[in-house]
Motif scaffolding. Structure first.
Motif, PDB file in Angstrom:
ATOM      1  N   GLU A 176     -72.120 -31.193  -2.970  1.00 32.73           N
ATOM      2  CA  GLU A 176     -72.139 -31.334  -4.433  1.00 32.73           C
ATOM      3  C   GLU A 176     -73.548 -31.158  -4.984  1.00 32.73           C
ATOM      4  OE1 GLU A 176     -70.887 -34.575  -7.904  1.00 32.73           O
ATOM      5  OE2 GLU A 176     -70.530 -35.025  -5.793  1.00 32.73           O
ATOM      6  N   ALA A 177     -74.543 -31.772  -4.301  1.00 34.41           N
ATOM      7  CA  ALA A 177     -75.921 -31.657  -4.761  1.00 34.41           C
ATOM      8  C   ALA A 177     -76.410 -30.215  -4.659  1.00 34.41           C
ATOM      9  CB  ALA A 177     -76.822 -32.585  -3.946  1.00 34.41           C
ATOM     10  N   GLN A 178     -76.033 -29.544  -3.596  1.00 34.09           N
ATOM     11  CA  GLN A 178     -76.438 -28.147  -3.427  1.00 34.09           C
ATOM     12  C   GLN A 178     -75.870 -27.278  -4.540  1.00 34.09           C
ATOM     13  OE1 GLN A 178     -78.406 -26.445  -1.197  1.00 34.09           O
ATOM     14  NE2 GLN A 178     -79.108 -28.398  -0.354  1.00 34.09           N
ATOM     15  N   LEU A 179     -74.682 -27.634  -4.986  1.00 35.61           N
ATOM     16  CA  LEU A 179     -74.023 -26.856  -6.019  1.00 35.61           C
ATOM     17  C   LEU A 179     -74.684 -27.100  -7.377  1.00 35.61           C
ATOM     18  CD1 LEU A 179     -71.619 -24.958  -6.638  1.00 35.61           C
ATOM     19  CD2 LEU A 179     -70.257 -27.005  -7.103  1.00 35.61           C
ATOM     20  N   LYS A 180     -74.967 -28.373  -7.698  1.00 36.15           N
ATOM     21  CA  LYS A 180     -75.508 -28.721  -9.021  1.00 36.15           C
ATOM     22  C   LYS A 180     -77.032 -28.747  -9.049  1.00 36.15           C
ATOM     23  CE  LYS A 180     -71.513 -31.540 -10.369  1.00 36.15           C
ATOM     24  NZ  LYS A 180     -71.057 -32.890 -10.816  1.00 36.15           N
ATOM     25  N   ARG A 181     -77.656 -28.775  -7.855  1.00 33.58           N
ATOM     26  CA  ARG A 181     -79.120 -28.876  -7.738  1.00 33.58           C
ATOM     27  C   ARG A 181     -79.642 -30.086  -8.521  1.00 33.58           C
ATOM     28  NH1 ARG A 181     -80.322 -26.408  -3.487  1.00 33.58           N
ATOM     29  NH2 ARG A 181     -82.497 -26.203  -4.157  1.00 33.58           N
ATOM     30  N   LYS A 182     -78.940 -31.215  -8.347  1.00 32.61           N
ATOM     31  CA  LYS A 182     -79.277 -32.402  -9.122  1.00 32.61           C
ATOM     32  C   LYS A 182     -79.045 -33.684  -8.321  1.00 32.61           C
ATOM     33  CE  LYS A 182     -78.907 -33.922 -13.925  1.00 32.61           C
ATOM     34  NZ  LYS A 182     -78.312 -33.614 -15.239  1.00 32.61           N
ATOM     35  N   ILE A 183     -79.969 -34.638  -8.466  1.00 30.35           N
ATOM     36  CA  ILE A 183     -79.820 -35.983  -7.908  1.00 30.35           C
ATOM     37  C   ILE A 183     -79.330 -36.867  -9.039  1.00 30.35           C
ATOM     38  CG2 ILE A 183     -80.984 -37.945  -6.827  1.00 30.35           C
ATOM     39  CD1 ILE A 183     -80.810 -35.474  -5.050  1.00 30.35           C
ATOM     40  N   THR A 184     -78.208 -37.536  -8.837  1.00 31.48           N
ATOM     41  CA  THR A 184     -77.627 -38.349  -9.900  1.00 31.48           C
ATOM     42  C   THR A 184     -78.462 -39.606 -10.155  1.00 31.48           C
ATOM     43  OG1 THR A 184     -76.245 -39.703  -8.472  1.00 31.48           O
ATOM     44  CG2 THR A 184     -75.334 -37.566  -9.186  1.00 31.48           C
ATOM     45  N   GLY A 185     -78.256 -40.195 -11.336  1.00 24.28           N
ATOM     46  CA  GLY A 185     -78.945 -41.436 -11.671  1.00 24.28           C
ATOM     47  C   GLY A 185     -78.585 -42.554 -10.719  1.00 24.28           C
ATOM     48  N   THR A 186     -77.319 -42.588 -10.288  1.00 27.97           N
ATOM     49  CA  THR A 186     -76.863 -43.613  -9.343  1.00 27.97           C
ATOM     50  C   THR A 186     -77.572 -43.464  -8.008  1.00 27.97           C
ATOM     51  OG1 THR A 186     -74.696 -43.672 -10.412  1.00 27.97           O
ATOM     52  CG2 THR A 186     -74.849 -44.594  -8.190  1.00 27.97           C
ATOM     53  N   GLN A 187     -77.708 -42.203  -7.542  1.00 33.87           N
ATOM     54  CA  GLN A 187     -78.395 -41.955  -6.272  1.00 33.87           C
ATOM     55  C   GLN A 187     -79.871 -42.348  -6.368  1.00 33.87           C
ATOM     56  OE1 GLN A 187     -77.321 -37.760  -5.988  1.00 33.87           O
ATOM     57  NE2 GLN A 187     -76.100 -38.174  -4.151  1.00 33.87           N
ATOM     58  N   ALA A 188     -80.496 -41.949  -7.465  1.00 33.03           N
ATOM     59  CA  ALA A 188     -81.913 -42.269  -7.646  1.00 33.03           C
ATOM     60  C   ALA A 188     -82.123 -43.783  -7.715  1.00 33.03           C
ATOM     61  CB  ALA A 188     -82.448 -41.610  -8.915  1.00 33.03           C
ATOM     62  N   PHE A 189     -81.194 -44.485  -8.381  1.00 32.61           N
ATOM     63  CA  PHE A 189     -81.321 -45.939  -8.491  1.00 32.61           C
ATOM     64  C   PHE A 189     -81.094 -46.609  -7.140  1.00 32.61           C
ATOM     65  CE2 PHE A 189     -79.817 -50.237  -9.420  1.00 32.61           C
ATOM     66  CZ  PHE A 189     -80.882 -50.688 -10.179  1.00 32.61           C
ATOM     67  N   LYS A 190     -80.194 -46.076  -6.353  1.00 33.20           N
ATOM     68  CA  LYS A 190     -79.973 -46.626  -5.011  1.00 33.20           C
ATOM     69  C   LYS A 190     -81.237 -46.500  -4.172  1.00 33.20           C
ATOM     70  CE  LYS A 190     -77.161 -46.196  -0.835  1.00 33.20           C
ATOM     71  NZ  LYS A 190     -76.081 -45.466  -0.147  1.00 33.20           N
ATOM     72  N   LEU A 191     -81.903 -45.350  -4.263  1.00 30.22           N
ATOM     73  CA  LEU A 191     -83.156 -45.173  -3.532  1.00 30.22           C
ATOM     74  C   LEU A 191     -84.191 -46.214  -3.973  1.00 30.22           C
ATOM     75  CD1 LEU A 191     -83.515 -41.284  -3.528  1.00 30.22           C
ATOM     76  CD2 LEU A 191     -83.525 -42.741  -1.504  1.00 30.22           C
ATOM     77  N   TYR A 192     -84.224 -46.484  -5.278  1.00 29.28           N
ATOM     78  CA  TYR A 192     -85.183 -47.442  -5.823  1.00 29.28           C
ATOM     79  C   TYR A 192     -84.807 -48.875  -5.456  1.00 29.28           C
ATOM     80  CZ  TYR A 192     -87.216 -50.534  -9.339  1.00 29.28           C
ATOM     81  OH  TYR A 192     -87.841 -51.575  -9.971  1.00 29.28           O
ATOM     82  N   ASP A 193     -83.544 -49.234  -5.689  1.00 25.22           N
ATOM     83  CA  ASP A 193     -83.106 -50.626  -5.570  1.00 25.22           C
ATOM     84  C   ASP A 193     -82.957 -51.066  -4.117  1.00 25.22           C
ATOM     85  OD1 ASP A 193     -82.304 -53.035  -6.867  1.00 25.22           O
ATOM     86  OD2 ASP A 193     -80.244 -52.611  -6.329  1.00 25.22           O
ATOM     87  N   THR A 194     -82.459 -50.164  -3.277  1.00 23.39           N
ATOM     88  CA  THR A 194     -82.179 -50.519  -1.883  1.00 23.39           C
ATOM     89  C   THR A 194     -83.359 -50.231  -0.959  1.00 23.39           C
ATOM     90  OG1 THR A 194     -79.858 -49.991  -2.278  1.00 23.39           O
ATOM     91  CG2 THR A 194     -80.556 -50.211   0.016  1.00 23.39           C
ATOM     92  N   TYR A 195     -84.045 -49.107  -1.228  1.00 25.38           N
ATOM     93  CA  TYR A 195     -85.096 -48.679  -0.301  1.00 25.38           C
ATOM     94  C   TYR A 195     -86.501 -48.748  -0.893  1.00 25.38           C
ATOM     95  CZ  TYR A 195     -80.970 -46.892   2.069  1.00 25.38           C
ATOM     96  OH  TYR A 195     -79.747 -46.795   2.675  1.00 25.38           O
ATOM     97  N   GLY A 196     -86.609 -49.213  -2.147  1.00 24.54           N
ATOM     98  CA  GLY A 196     -87.920 -49.348  -2.765  1.00 24.54           C
ATOM     99  C   GLY A 196     -88.605 -48.035  -3.057  1.00 24.54           C
ATOM    100  N   PHE A 197     -87.813 -46.965  -3.214  1.00 24.24           N
ATOM    101  CA  PHE A 197     -88.378 -45.642  -3.431  1.00 24.24           C
ATOM    102  C   PHE A 197     -88.464 -45.393  -4.932  1.00 24.24           C
ATOM    103  CE2 PHE A 197     -88.612 -41.018  -2.219  1.00 24.24           C
ATOM    104  CZ  PHE A 197     -89.583 -41.182  -1.246  1.00 24.24           C
ATOM    105  N   PRO A 198     -89.665 -45.308  -5.531  1.00 24.84           N
ATOM    106  CA  PRO A 198     -89.797 -45.203  -6.985  1.00 24.84           C
ATOM    107  C   PRO A 198     -89.264 -43.887  -7.540  1.00 24.84           C
ATOM    108  CG  PRO A 198     -91.930 -44.953  -5.917  1.00 24.84           C
ATOM    109  CD  PRO A 198     -90.972 -45.344  -4.848  1.00 24.84           C
ATOM    110  N   LEU A 199     -88.822 -43.925  -8.795  1.00 22.10           N
ATOM    111  CA  LEU A 199     -88.218 -42.761  -9.435  1.00 22.10           C
ATOM    112  C   LEU A 199     -89.174 -41.584  -9.478  1.00 22.10           C
ATOM    113  CD1 LEU A 199     -85.879 -41.481 -11.059  1.00 22.10           C
ATOM    114  CD2 LEU A 199     -86.915 -42.414 -13.118  1.00 22.10           C
ATOM    115  N   ASP A 200     -90.463 -41.855  -9.776  1.00 20.08           N
ATOM    116  CA  ASP A 200     -91.385 -40.731  -9.913  1.00 20.08           C
ATOM    117  C   ASP A 200     -91.545 -39.962  -8.604  1.00 20.08           C
ATOM    118  OD1 ASP A 200     -92.779 -42.695  -8.606  1.00 20.08           O
ATOM    119  OD2 ASP A 200     -94.313 -42.942 -10.133  1.00 20.08           O
ATOM    120  N   LEU A 201     -91.507 -40.672  -7.463  1.00 12.94           N
ATOM    121  CA  LEU A 201     -91.600 -39.966  -6.189  1.00 12.94           C
ATOM    122  C   LEU A 201     -90.312 -39.214  -5.879  1.00 12.94           C
ATOM    123  CD1 LEU A 201     -93.602 -42.188  -3.683  1.00 12.94           C
ATOM    124  CD2 LEU A 201     -94.358 -40.363  -5.174  1.00 12.94           C
TER     125      LEU A 201
END
Length: 864
Positions: free
Chosen positions: A378-403
């Motif tokens: 799905e990501a390959q098709l849309k070339r997009k990271i969803t807000g939910t995915q980005a928030f999971k990276l931030y909330d669960t793994y401490g990965f900031p949005l800007d990175l």
């Protein structure tokens, strides 16, 4: 004519010193007392109170080289020109000279001191500033090189959301037509093609802009100028970008050294190297000025830079920690100008090492997860990271949005930032629902109840603990009321009060409000709104109404306990800075009657030896009985006198300075709390705990005065209780050991039965037993005698390095002439001792353990 960056800085400051300007040092990157700014963004920030006429400057003409930081350029760093940290040269007139002198000084410095050809210079002015146009014409600047621009380009300020501002005039350097876009009538100083470089901005400070955008003319117009040292260096060294100058070449050489990459090849490698170099410099200066990584405000800016540096370092192939050598290089180069870098060197390098190490695992895990997300169909098709995915990276793994956005962009992906914000807000709503703020479980603060009191409460509690006052407002059941009656809980607002309302870490006072026969018990005092105090409690008898006169009486003993602890926090901070270093800064405190809590910046646990030194210093200051006094003064004046201000605190124009030590300077801090009159009143200071409360933050809890007495009494009682428990356990252990020994002795004794041999009338058993005392030997002898029926039993052992003996004879053999006492007497004599006893049981001992065997071997002769 070429200059180094350091030479240009010196040349500028010395020039304006010649023009009667007072040279002042750079202020901190943290704009203390200015709530409108996150970080210092311009040279005039420290002078805002002077421009506004709120404080008197040390001189009407000033000049500085100011450390500056602009967060808006973080994402642009990596090109040839953008920076986050930079040095701003500036000259300032506080109601002294205005446009003509500012333009005269600027033109003389640029053309005569720097020797920049005048034909290379263009100027811009604000649209309707005819005066500035005429002044530039008088300098010989041709009309076609004087450009009028609008507010976007030629109106500066304010720094923050309010403050001094005004139209400006700029000097631009022209790299020549060949460097421009060639668009007729378009290519000028406002063009972004790169042909022109702004080198100096002259701001004509004429207005004070409020938060609504309204501009009020200043009584005394002033001058604020700014010339970026890095940009000027680029021009004076004939370079096309700042990274080619001596402001960065040394640092890029170090990046090349640690990464094994060569700078200058172009492409993403050069960009990554520029980002690593620029951020390393910014990180060093932010930490030196007291910023610590966190998830908000200035701390988040620093953490973001650290993480971007780690990310782009990885893109250069740097898998292991690499930042410390870079910040050390910055310190080595720039400490001669900014000595705070050298003073805080250890703290800077240790904090960077810790943060880099902590983020390494996050970066590795986050990049793995992000790679998996981008690899999905799905990501390959849309070339997009969803807000939910980005928030999971931030909330669960401490990965900031800007990175996330940075990495995604380099792989041709977008990030749904709006969706991320939506997820973040949902989480905040949950947090708000779980943590509703209340005065206590019965009274909630809301905007609707602030109307109860419009004018501020007059606080008299510095000078008195009893005050006659008038009731101005009453709260019952979270609503305003005319009266509060016996049995009801609520809050009372007075026109004046000696009660200190909870603020600055100090808890609120308790006590009572008395009106005739009526009594309101104050259980806490809190700020209802800025300057308005709420006395929270209940009516124990009678009733109190609006307009009633009351006698407000503070609990004296409790206030004294709080004051002791509060003054002790000031002594504690001074001692911590003395023992641990100047990097220590207060990051919060709680001062109550029973103990104090002090949070401060420090990277590792405070050792027991360091705590002991801190305690010794504080208690020595207590015994010296230094005077404690407070004076009110201007904020800027207080800072210049060297007082300590609370990190991140917002102060007004007038501040209260709490000084300890009249002749000997022990401590001077900005503080609005209540204190004792002399340190001797504290009595004694004791640290009860030290712990971590976050990255780079430590917490000390301590007690003083009566609290210390209670603490030590509790400690002694606890010690005795533990001692009694231990003694009981020891006794129980002894009994257990004795029981085990008896069991073992029984087993050992039974094993000896086979060694008994016949004598006239019965049996004889003589044996040496492993180390055992007399009691054990007697129990063994009794057992063996009973088991053998008719027997003489003789046992020997070593106890306490001396031989001991026991003999037992059955009654029938006693009748036949065997005598236990006589046997023991002879044995003991052989071993150098003595003993004896009854015919059926006797014991003894000697002095020479080596004679044990000889004595036992002689038994058979004794009984013949």
């Amino acid at each position: 004519m070429s200059f180094t960056g350091d030479q240009l800085r010196t040349l500028y400051l010395e020039y304006f010193a010649e023009k009667a300007h007072k040279i002042l040092p750079s202020s901190s990157l943290i704009p203390h007392g200015d709530p409108t700014l996150l970080l210092t963004t311009a040279g005039m920030v420290q002078f805002k109170p002077y421009f506004l006429g709120k404080e008197k400057p040390p001189a009407p003409r000033l000049t500085t080289c100011q450390k500056c930081f602009r967060t808006t350029d973080i994402d642009s760093v990596g090109d040839a020109s953008h920076l986050t940290f930079f040095e701003m040269l500036g000259n300032f007139s506080i109601g002294d000279y205005f446009k003509q002198e500012a333009i005269d000084f600027a033109w003389e410095f640029v053309t005569e001191r720097l020797k920049i050809p005048s034909e290379r210079l263009w100027t811009t002015v604000y649209l309707d500033d005819d005066e500035a146009v005429k002044l530039w014409q008088a300098k010989g600047v041709p009309d076609n090189r004087i450009v009028r621009l609008g507010e976007k380009d030629n109106f500066w300020g304010p720094a923050g959301d309010s403050g001094p501002c005004g139209p400006c005039s700029e000097i631009h350097y022209d790299f020549g037509e060949a460097a421009g876009c060639g668009e007729p009538g378009c290519c000028g100083p406002a063009c972004k093609c790169g042909r022109f470089c702004e080198i100096w901005n002259l701001v004509f400070v004429q207005y004070d802009q409020d938060k609504s955008g309204a501009r009020i003319p200043l009584k005394n117009p002033s001058i604020d100028t700014g010339m970026g040292l890095e940009r000027l260096t680029t021009i004076m060294q004939g370079k096309s970008g700042v990274y080619q100058t001596d402001r960065f070449d040394y640092l890029l050489d170090k990046v090349a050294n640690v990464s094994g990459k060569k700078y200058g090849a172009g492409g993403e490698t050069d960009r990554a190297m520029r980002i690593v170099a620029e951020h390393s410099r910014s990180i060093t200066f932010l930490i030196a000025d007291g910023v610590i990584p966190s998830n908000e405000g200035r701390g988040y800016v620093l953490r973001r830079l650290l993480r971007r540096t780690a990310l782009f370092g990885r893109m250069l192939g740097l898998e292991k920690p690499f930042m410390v050598p870079l910040v050390e290089t910055v310190i080595d180069r720039m400490a001669p100008v900014y000595p705070e870098l050298s003073v805080r060197r250890g703290f800077i390098t240790e904090l960077v090492a810790r943060e880099e190490s902590r983020f390494a695992e996050t970066l590795f895990t986050g990049m793995q997860i992000l790679d998996e997300m981008m690899a999905s169909e799905e990501a390959q098709l849309k070339r997009k990271i969803t807000g939910t995915q980005a928030f999971k990276l931030y909330d669960t793994y401490g990965f900031p949005l800007d990175l996330t956005a940075e990495i995604a962009s380099s792989n041709g992906f977008e990030v749904d930032a709006e969706g991320f914000d939506h997820e973040m807000e949902r989480q905040r709503e949950k947090a708000r629902g779980a943590h509703k703020f209340a005065l206590n479980e019965n009274i909630n603060i809301s905007e609707s109840i602030i109307i109860v009191k419009r004018k501020q409460t007059c606080f008299t509690g510095y000078d008195t603990l009893v005050q006659q006052a008038v009731v101005d407002g009453i709260l019952v059941n979270n609503s305003s009321a005319d009266a509060i009656r016996e049995g009801e809980e609520g809050g009372i607002i007075l026109d004046k009060t000696p009660f200190y309302a909870e603020m600055g870490g100090q808890v609120g006072d308790t006590g009572e409000l008395v009106s005739g026969e009526s009594l309101f018990v104050v259980t806490d005092t809190l700020p209802l709104s800025p300057g308005v105090f709420l006395h929270q409690g209940y009516v124990s008898r009678g009733h109190i109404g609006i307009g009633d006169e009351v006698s407000a009486r503070v609990n004296v003993q409790r206030r004294s306990d709080i004051a002791r602890n509060h003054t002790a926090t000031h002594l504690l901070q001074a001692a911590l800075r003395e023992v641990l270093g100047g990097h220590v800064q207060q990051r919060g405190s709680v001062v109550g009657p029973d103990r104090l809590r002090f949070d401060f910046s420090h990277l590792k646990a405070v050792t027991s030896e360091e705590i002991a030194r801190v305690e010794d210093i504080v208690n020595e200051r207590i015994r010296e009985n230094h005077s404690v006094a407070a004076v009110e003064t201007g904020y800027q004046e207080a800072l210049k006198s060297g007082v300590t201000a609370l990190f991140g605190e917002k102060y007004g124009e007038k501040v209260r300075v709490l000084s300890i030590g009249a002749d000997t300077h022990v401590s001077a801090e900005l503080c609005g709390g209540t204190h004792i009159k002399a340190t001797g009143e504290i009595g004694f200071f004791k640290v009860v705990s030290e712990s971590s409360v976050g990255a780079g933050l430590r917490r000390i809890e301590a007690v003083t005065g009566r609290g210390a007495a209670v603490y030590f009494r509790d400690q002694v009682r606890s010690f005795h209780e533990r001692l009694e428990k231990f003694q009981a356990e020891v006794e129980a252990g002894k009994n257990t050991i004795a029981a085990l020994q008896r069991d073992l002795a029984k087993k050992d004794a039974l094993a000896l039965l086979t060694s008994a041999r016949a004598i006239p009338g019965g049996k004889l058993l003589v044996a040496s037993v492993a180390e055992a005392g007399i009691e054990t030997l007697r129990e063994m002898a009794d057992l063996l005698r009973d088991r053998l029926g008719s027997a003489v039993v003789v046992l020997g052992s070593v106890a306490g390095e001396k031989p001991v003996f026991v003999a037992a004879v059955t009654q029938d053999l006693v009748a036949k002439g065997y005598h236990a006492g006589n046997i023991i007497k002879r044995l003991s004599e052989i071993a150098g001792g003595g003993g004896g006893g009854r015919p059926n049981l006797a014991q003894g001992g000697g002095r020479d353990a080596s004679k044990l065997s000889a004595a036992l071997e002689a038994v058979e002769e004794f009984i013949r």
